[in-house]
Motif scaffolding. Structure first.
Motif, short mmCIF file in Angstrom:
data_model
loop_
_atom_site.label_atom_id
_atom_site.label_comp_id
_atom_site.label_asym_id
_atom_site.label_seq_id
_atom_site.Cartn_x
_atom_site.Cartn_y
_atom_site.Cartn_z
N PRO B 8 0.82 -1.22 0.00
CA PRO B 8 0.00 0.00 0.00
C PRO B 8 0.85 1.27 0.00
CG PRO B 8 -0.77 -1.54 1.68
CD PRO B 8 0.54 -2.06 1.17
N VAL B 9 2.03 1.22 0.62
CA VAL B 9 2.93 2.38 0.62
C VAL B 9 3.43 2.62 -0.81
CG1 VAL B 9 5.13 3.32 1.48
CG2 VAL B 9 3.65 1.99 3.02
N ASP B 11 2.02 1.68 -3.59
CA ASP B 11 0.89 2.12 -4.41
C ASP B 11 0.62 3.61 -4.24
OD1 ASP B 11 0.66 -0.48 -5.20
OD2 ASP B 11 -1.14 -0.92 -4.03
N LEU B 12 0.66 4.05 -2.99
CA LEU B 12 0.40 5.47 -2.71
C LEU B 12 1.52 6.34 -3.30
CD1 LEU B 12 -1.74 7.15 -1.35
CD2 LEU B 12 -0.64 6.79 0.85
N MET B 13 2.76 5.86 -3.26
CA MET B 13 3.87 6.59 -3.88
C MET B 13 3.64 6.72 -5.39
SD MET B 13 7.23 4.96 -1.94
CE MET B 13 8.42 6.19 -2.50
N GLU B 15 0.85 6.66 -7.01
CA GLU B 15 -0.26 7.59 -7.28
C GLU B 15 0.13 9.04 -7.03
OE1 GLU B 15 -3.79 6.25 -5.23
OE2 GLU B 15 -3.22 4.20 -5.77
#
Lengths: 66, 66
Positions: B8-9, B11-13, B15
């Motif tokens: 999730p980290v 993925d957020l990076m 995005e």
């Protein structure tokens, strides 16, 4: 809605001495962490560009965290 | 070894504009986030105690983040 996985954050809080934690307290911390990811990543992307790279490297993150 | 969930980290990076990210760059950010969880939680536990509570509330986290 939170993007990070909540349970590992709560577990780490408990191991750091927070035996009892309100659910919204965990969510608040998660929200803060997500904001930090966005801030640090934005800086790191700029630093990579500045160095003529498209790929974000550990050195960009190190500098962005400071 | 990392305690937080990595994907999730990352993925957020992505995005946030980091299309290409070195694996150790993600790990460095995760390590930083884990440190922040520990620092903020320690402060929040002290603030809850100071207020005569055992349970960490959102207000403790808010104050600890500042």
């Amino acid at each position: 809605m939170a993007r990070l996985a909540i349970a590992p954050v709560r577990d780490l809080m408990k191991e750091t001495g927070a035996k009892l934690v309100a659910k919204d307290a965990v969510m608040k911390l998660v929200e803060y962490l997500e904001g930090r990811i966005e801030e640090i990543t934005s800086k790191a992307v700029g630093l990579a560009k500045h160095a003529g790279r498209k790929k974000v490297m550990m050195s960009d993150i190190n500098l962005a965290i400071k």
